[in-house]
Design an enzyme around this catalytic site. Structure first.
Site, mmCIF file in Angstrom:
data_model
loop_
_atom_site.group_PDB
_atom_site.id
_atom_site.type_symbol
_atom_site.label_atom_id
_atom_site.label_comp_id
_atom_site.label_asym_id
_atom_site.label_seq_id
_atom_site.Cartn_x
_atom_site.Cartn_y
_atom_site.Cartn_z
ATOM 1 N N HIS A 162 0.838 -1.211 0.000
ATOM 2 C CA HIS A 162 0.000 0.000 0.000
ATOM 3 C C HIS A 162 0.869 1.256 0.000
ATOM 4 C CE1 HIS A 162 -3.319 -2.714 1.259
ATOM 5 N NE2 HIS A 162 -2.366 -3.266 1.986
ATOM 6 N N SER A 283 14.990 21.266 -15.740
ATOM 7 C CA SER A 283 13.808 22.068 -16.050
ATOM 8 C C SER A 283 14.253 23.356 -16.716
ATOM 9 C CB SER A 283 13.057 22.377 -14.760
ATOM 10 O OG SER A 283 12.241 23.518 -14.941
ATOM 11 N N LYS A 289 15.858 21.400 -10.498
ATOM 12 C CA LYS A 289 15.202 20.147 -10.836
ATOM 13 C C LYS A 289 16.090 19.141 -11.549
ATOM 14 C CE LYS A 289 10.977 19.800 -11.555
ATOM 15 N NZ LYS A 289 10.013 18.867 -11.050
ATOM 16 N N GLU A 296 10.050 7.842 -16.802
ATOM 17 C CA GLU A 296 8.660 8.271 -17.025
ATOM 18 C C GLU A 296 8.199 7.861 -18.420
ATOM 19 O OE1 GLU A 296 7.832 12.432 -15.143
ATOM 20 O OE2 GLU A 296 9.960 12.285 -15.575
#
Ligand code: ARG
Length: 462
Positions: A162, A283, A289, A296
């Site tokens: 979970h 970024s 970043k 992804e």
């Protein structure tokens, strides 16, 4: 230069020309040229079968075979070869090139064969080779998982259920979980390959051929394990492609979960991993970043492959026997799935070689969050307490610890004892990270000695 227009394959019955928009809509040559080499190979095998059947003389067979050989060479050496001649599909292209090279004799090759058997044969030949390539890439990714595991054998991370901290595990154990998934994918691919490697050629559009073609010999020449037993089925099913897409979907599902773990573990919230600059991006606006685009995209691209599976299932579900042009839609789905899986395997492989592990952060996370609570319950069970009762007792101890903002092993022995008389000094050793991991020593467990043995076994299996 405009590509030249060869004659239609169905001249006699037609007097009018195809509408240009429809011709463009109808064509598959812009993408099925990927089957070019397979189509020529199939043509050569069919030519030999026609010689054997007495449909072609030896001399005719020789001329056709050598022309096909030249066509293959020309196509493989120069992309322009495909641009100069407009064609509906790769099968009509190869035939047009053959006629252009050796005249009317080229027209003799199509006896006893149809584009319906050609496309099924080409696709199977092509997919068979591609499956072998996917297998190689899967194996390489498994290899990288093992290397990553070995390089970080002592590292402990929290295991989750979970997405809540559950119990500590070895990072190597996490690696081997993905190794197992990919091992099953490889088995499935092996199995798909058996059903892909069946020869449809000789089905002659749908009813079978009247020429004395030795289909077994054709199968041997093309490296197929067997011949199809029913001509209608052979030209009209694409279950082999769907089976591949379903296996490819499972590969992508596994890669996507691996990607998701890496993305999560690379956040500052988790902080177990840092991707090297080689597989991350920055970024344009936020200077701090570092984004895990590589993983992804692997996660994202799984959607395309699942989509191709559903698309081909949907295309096929309502088709009457035998061949229907709807089936031309199979190719782009299959091509893109193969390319996507291979690209994702390759990037995942690179990422695994470019992850820095923050041992200390992982250890702190694995030590906190009461991930050793189950171990305390097991400790009580070893002292004779029924598990349910032990669970209840430890639950109360955890509540106390939470209230005081400390870990289980930071509670004084007296407090532990007031929850259960059976708890003694040795509890602190039992609750240590090392001991919590080391007790999971049965087959499939995360104990270091067990994982070391599994790593060795994994290497042997590769
Ligand atoms: N381009 C077609 C396909 O990909 C080849 C088979 C065409 N056969 C036919 N009878 N129109 O499916």
């Amino acid at each position: 230069m405009q590509p030249s227009q060869p004659k239609n394959l169905w001249g006699g019955r037609f007097t009018g020309k195809a509408d240009a928009g429809f011709a463009e809509f109808n064509q598959s040559f812009s993408f099925d040229r990927r089957l070019f080499a397979a189509d020529v190979r199939g043509g050569i095998a069919h030519c030999e079968a026609l010689v054997h059947a007495g449909v072609l003389t030896d001399a005719e067979g020789e001329q056709i075979r050598s022309a096909l050989g030249k066509i293959l060479e020309l196509g493989e050496s120069d992309q322009k070869y495909f641009e100069e001649l407009s064609s509906e599909d790769v099968h009509s292209f190869v035939e047009a090139r053959l006629v252009e090279m050796i005249g009317d004799l080229g027209g003799k090759l199509h006896a006893g064969r149809s584009r319906n058997d050609q496309v099924a044969t080409d696709l199977r030949l092509w997919l068979r080779d591609e499956i072998d390539r996917v297998q190689t890439n899967l194996r390489a990714t498994q290899h990288s998982l093992i290397e990553f595991a070995e390089a970080h054998h002592g590292v402990v991370i929290p295991g989750y259920t979970h997405l809540q901290r559950a119990q500590p595990i070895l990072l190597a154990h996490w690696c081997l979980a993905y190794f197992e998934m990919l091992a099953r994918d490889r088995e499935r691919l092996d199995d798909v390959r058996k059903r892909v490697n069946v020869l449809p050629l000789g089905s002659a559009a749908l009813a079978g051929t009247s020429y004395a073609i030795d289909r077994e010999a054709v199968a041997r020449a093309l490296g197929f394990d067997s011949v199809s037993r029913n001509s209608l089925d052979a030209v009209s099913d694409r279950d082999f492609a769907i089976e591949f897409l379903s296996t490819a979907s499972l590969v992508m599902m596994h890669l996507s979960r691996l990607a998701e773990d890496v993305v999560l573990y690379s956040t500052s919230e988790f902080g177990f991993f840092e991707l090297s600059d080689a597989v991350a991006t920055g970024s344009s606006l936020m200077p701090q970043k570092k984004n895990p685009d590589s993983m992804e995209l692997v996660r994202g691209k799984s959607g395309r492959v699942f989509g191709h599976l559903v698309s081909l299932l949907t295309t096929m579900k309502g088709l009457p026997l035998a061949y229907n042009k709807d089936m031309q839609e199979d190719k782009e789905a299959l091509f893109d799935a193969v390319d996507t899986v291979n690209a994702c395997l390759s990037v995942t492989n690179t990422v695994l070689q470019n992850v820095r592990v923050n041992d200390a952060v992982a250890r702190t996370a694995a030590t906190g969050g009461y991930a050793n609570a189950t171990e305390l319950a097991d400790y009580l069970v070893r002292k004779g307490v029924p598990f349910r009762e032990a669970h209840e007792t430890v639950g109360r101890i955890v509540t106390q610890a939470i209230e005081r903002g400390i870990q289980l092993n930071e509670l004084p022995l007296d407090d532990l004892k007031s929850a259960s008389e059976l708890i003694e000094e040795d509890v602190f050793e039992a609750l240590s990270l090392e001991s919590t991991v080391a007790t999971k020593a049965q087959i499939g467990g995360t104990a270091p000695e067990r994982v070391r043995a599994e790593l060795q076994a994994a290497k042997d299996r590769l």
